[in-house]
Design a protein around this motif. Sequence first.
Motif, PDB file in Angstrom:
ATOM      1  N   GLU A 137       3.304   2.146 -13.695  1.00 53.03           N
ATOM      2  CA  GLU A 137       2.630   2.895 -14.901  1.00 53.03           C
ATOM      3  C   GLU A 137       1.306   3.441 -14.532  1.00 53.03           C
ATOM      4  OE1 GLU A 137       1.997   0.171 -18.160  1.00 53.03           O
ATOM      5  OE2 GLU A 137       2.873   1.464 -19.448  1.00 53.03           O
ATOM      6  N   LEU A 138       0.686   2.652 -13.510  1.00 55.99           N
ATOM      7  CA  LEU A 138      -0.589   3.200 -12.922  1.00 55.99           C
ATOM      8  C   LEU A 138      -0.280   4.479 -12.262  1.00 55.99           C
ATOM      9  CD1 LEU A 138      -3.330   2.719 -11.997  1.00 55.99           C
ATOM     10  CD2 LEU A 138      -2.583   1.863  -9.808  1.00 55.99           C
ATOM     11  N   MET A 139       0.755   4.712 -11.585  1.00 56.43           N
ATOM     12  CA  MET A 139       0.941   6.124 -10.750  1.00 56.43           C
ATOM     13  C   MET A 139       1.501   7.227 -12.090  1.00 56.43           C
ATOM     14  SD  MET A 139       0.356   5.394  -7.658  1.00 56.43           S
ATOM     15  CE  MET A 139       1.373   6.204  -6.375  1.00 56.43           C
ATOM     16  N   GLU A 195       0.304 -12.820   3.476  1.00 61.69           N
ATOM     17  CA  GLU A 195      -0.320 -13.869   2.356  1.00 61.69           C
ATOM     18  C   GLU A 195       0.813 -14.222   0.959  1.00 61.69           C
ATOM     19  OE1 GLU A 195      -3.232 -16.119   1.404  1.00 61.69           O
ATOM     20  OE2 GLU A 195      -2.976 -14.957   2.899  1.00 61.69           O
ATOM     21  N   GLU A 250       3.473  -2.701 -13.846  1.00 64.26           N
ATOM     22  CA  GLU A 250       2.251  -1.954 -14.011  1.00 64.26           C
ATOM     23  C   GLU A 250       1.885  -0.966 -12.954  1.00 64.26           C
ATOM     24  OE1 GLU A 250       2.504  -5.416 -13.540  1.00 64.26           O
ATOM     25  OE2 GLU A 250       0.967  -5.959 -11.913  1.00 64.26           O
ATOM     26  N   LEU A 251       2.413  -1.297 -11.827  1.00 64.95           N
ATOM     27  CA  LEU A 251       1.890  -0.418 -10.869  1.00 64.95           C
ATOM     28  C   LEU A 251       2.704   0.934 -10.890  1.00 64.95           C
ATOM     29  CD1 LEU A 251       1.987  -2.477  -7.384  1.00 64.95           C
ATOM     30  CD2 LEU A 251       0.115  -1.819  -8.894  1.00 64.95           C
ATOM     31  N   LEU A 262      -8.607  -6.764   1.823  1.00 67.87           N
ATOM     32  CA  LEU A 262      -7.491  -6.317   0.954  1.00 67.87           C
ATOM     33  C   LEU A 262      -7.440  -7.155  -0.231  1.00 67.87           C
ATOM     34  CD1 LEU A 262      -4.956  -6.614   3.980  1.00 67.87           C
ATOM     35  CD2 LEU A 262      -5.533  -4.749   2.642  1.00 67.87           C
ATOM     36  N   PHE A 297      -5.506  -1.741 -16.656  1.00 70.56           N
ATOM     37  CA  PHE A 297      -4.518  -2.628 -17.179  1.00 70.56           C
ATOM     38  C   PHE A 297      -4.890  -4.259 -17.329  1.00 70.56           C
ATOM     39  CE2 PHE A 297      -2.460   0.990 -15.266  1.00 70.56           C
ATOM     40  CZ  PHE A 297      -1.128   1.230 -15.796  1.00 70.56           C
ATOM     41  N   ARG A 347       6.467   1.573   0.080  1.00 69.76           N
ATOM     42  CA  ARG A 347       5.618   0.771   0.769  1.00 69.76           C
ATOM     43  C   ARG A 347       5.599  -0.546   0.272  1.00 69.76           C
ATOM     44  NH1 ARG A 347       1.060   3.087   3.384  1.00 69.76           N
ATOM     45  NH2 ARG A 347       0.495   0.683   3.807  1.00 69.76           N
ATOM     46  N   TYR A 348       5.905  -0.781  -1.188  1.00 72.05           N
ATOM     47  CA  TYR A 348       6.077  -1.963  -1.533  1.00 72.05           C
ATOM     48  C   TYR A 348       7.443  -2.968  -1.311  1.00 72.05           C
ATOM     49  CZ  TYR A 348       4.827  -5.491  -5.300  1.00 72.05           C
ATOM     50  OH  TYR A 348       4.450  -6.564  -5.698  1.00 72.05           O
ATOM     51  N   GLN A 408       4.841  11.349  -4.833  1.00 79.33           N
ATOM     52  CA  GLN A 408       3.936  10.340  -4.510  1.00 79.33           C
ATOM     53  C   GLN A 408       4.234   8.855  -4.804  1.00 79.33           C
ATOM     54  OE1 GLN A 408       0.958  12.377  -6.769  1.00 79.33           O
ATOM     55  NE2 GLN A 408      -0.237  13.027  -4.835  1.00 79.33           N
ATOM     56  N   TRP A 446      -1.368  -3.228   0.024  1.00 74.61           N
ATOM     57  CA  TRP A 446      -1.793  -2.811   1.348  1.00 74.61           C
ATOM     58  C   TRP A 446      -2.934  -1.992   1.425  1.00 74.61           C
ATOM     59  CZ3 TRP A 446       2.481  -1.878  -1.733  1.00 74.61           C
ATOM     60  CH2 TRP A 446       2.559  -0.251  -2.203  1.00 74.61           C
ATOM     61  N   PRO A 459       0.130  -6.166   7.447  1.00 70.02           N
ATOM     62  CA  PRO A 459      -0.679  -7.288   7.539  1.00 70.02           C
ATOM     63  C   PRO A 459      -0.780  -7.908   6.145  1.00 70.02           C
ATOM     64  CG  PRO A 459      -2.076  -5.527   7.960  1.00 70.02           C
ATOM     65  CD  PRO A 459      -0.524  -5.007   7.955  1.00 70.02           C
ATOM     66  N   TRP A 460      -0.692  -6.826   5.063  1.00 71.07           N
ATOM     67  CA  TRP A 460      -1.155  -7.202   3.799  1.00 71.07           C
ATOM     68  C   TRP A 460       0.027  -8.198   3.159  1.00 71.07           C
ATOM     69  CZ3 TRP A 460       2.858  -5.711   0.473  1.00 71.07           C
ATOM     70  CH2 TRP A 460       3.669  -4.837   0.977  1.00 71.07           C
ATOM     71  N   LYS A 514       3.939   6.429  -1.886  1.00 72.73           N
ATOM     72  CA  LYS A 514       2.634   5.916  -1.851  1.00 72.73           C
ATOM     73  C   LYS A 514       2.842   4.492  -2.526  1.00 72.73           C
ATOM     74  CE  LYS A 514      -0.582   9.576  -1.722  1.00 72.73           C
ATOM     75  NZ  LYS A 514      -1.153   9.355  -0.370  1.00 72.73           N
ATOM     76  N   LEU A 515       3.945   4.239  -3.421  1.00 70.19           N
ATOM     77  CA  LEU A 515       4.208   3.128  -3.895  1.00 70.19           C
ATOM     78  C   LEU A 515       5.472   2.541  -3.589  1.00 70.19           C
ATOM     79  CD1 LEU A 515       3.433   0.905  -5.961  1.00 70.19           C
ATOM     80  CD2 LEU A 515       4.256   2.083  -7.767  1.00 70.19           C
TER      81      LEU A 515
END
Lengths: 259, 259
Positions: free
Chosen positions: B158-160, B257, B155-156, A132, A80, B177-178, B169, A88, B253-254, B173-174
């Motif tokens: 679409e990636l999956m 930021e 875009e994430l 990360l 992309f 978590r997001y 999943q 993460w 932890p991610w 997995k997305l």
Amino acid sequence: MIRLDGVGQVFDGREGRVTALEKIDLHVRGGEFVTLIGRSGCGKSTLLRLIAGLLPPTSGSVAVADEPVTGPRRDVSFMFQRPALLPWRSVLSNVMLPVEIDKGSDRSKAAYRDRAHQLLELVGLQGFERRLPHELSGGMQQRVSLCRSLIRDPQVMLMDEPFSALDALTRTELSEELQRIKMELSTTIVFVTHSIEEAVVLADRVVVLTPRPGRMRDVVDIDIPRPRSLAQNAYVTEVATISARLHALLSEKESEDRR
Amino acid sequence: MTKRSWLTSSPAAAVILPIIGLAAAIALWWGATVVFSIAPYLLPTPWDVAVKFFDQPGVLLSETGTSLLETLEGFVLAIVIGVPIALLIVRSVILERLVYPLLLMVNSIPKVAVAPLLVVWMGFGQWPKVVMVLLMCFFPIVISTAQGMKSTPTELVELMRSLNATRAQEFFKLRLRYAMPQIFTGFKVAISLAVIGAVIGEFVGATKGLGYVIQQSGASADTTLAFAAIMLLSVMSIILFYGLVLLEHLLLPWAQEKR
């Protein structure tokens, strides 16, 4: 490797129907590097999504490796415009994501892990495996994304303006790296861009698309020896000539419109 | 060029500054009682409050324990019920339209008004208090979870899809978590409300808990005791809140930021 016959795409938008693509006939040979170039809104990203199986075409047919495309394929990867990394996950585990999602892979996880390390080394990211994504620069993130799309040794890589969000220098670096990888791996690549420079440096063939509706205006062969560069080199004249021709093809549409 | 001062950058200052602020507030309070010679039944000095606490620490701490237990039970219950409801709302537009106005209605009811009803329905045990906490926490948890689940970048997704991920999943997995940082924001808002809920519950038909202590001390004009209980409530609130902050720090932890 990729065959598009009479492909068209119509979207039903709020302001009526929009024809995004019309009468696209394209045959991409195995191992070939094709760039799709055109102004924004010419449907080049849509075309890429049709090949990826993310979107079914309204008309015509799309085939990859002589099989009609019905959905995303394991041997086709998509890259992309933005890195699209999961924030993460470490660099390594982002690269391993495709293997983790699709468990019916032919190699062991350890073999893929080795491959991931190899790829990260290839793009100069050894030592960053446990970082990360937010700890990396934009260029490094896009390199991780490149490794992710290479992890399962795809037959076809579809790339949607992958370098357009990067600064000019990083962009040049990455397109040189991509050429190097391409020469090593003989993957078939379809690469969408709006940059003439990028198209000339990367492609074996450039497909020029016209906007609204997206049609194929022309296909330009580029047989300048590789690796190519925009810097001072033996083929400055050839690069300049083809760039000028692409420029003319892209702006011609405009003058036609005015008439 | 402005150099970042020690006061903004050092981690030691991050601990020392709040302590200075707190100490200054207590000093001001103490000073006011002395300078204006305020009667202790109107405003006791910090010293009186401390003495009151250390007079019978066991009793007050056990009342604190009661309130803490109610708070935590209600809070966990709100998560157990609220998060799944939010997930369902996000999945179905019909359900969202059906349930949202209802949620808004329930949230807009002043909870104090419901407290006596809860006693009528559930008696004098801990249940009406736990349910009161649940009512207080429920809304922010549902809203923030729903918001978080809707915030996944396209875009994430679409990636999956391009990786042929299953719906499960894509969810685990997305999307989930997001959403976690936003869900945690809801938790942090809810935990302070939870303590308030417990106190409201204890004001009506209780025989123990800090809310009960405050109410009793009001009846017997023991302002010092009320202050001691209020202090314990604030300390409890602060500890619970920073406990969540710490948990977030360890689990996500991610996400640091991004703020």
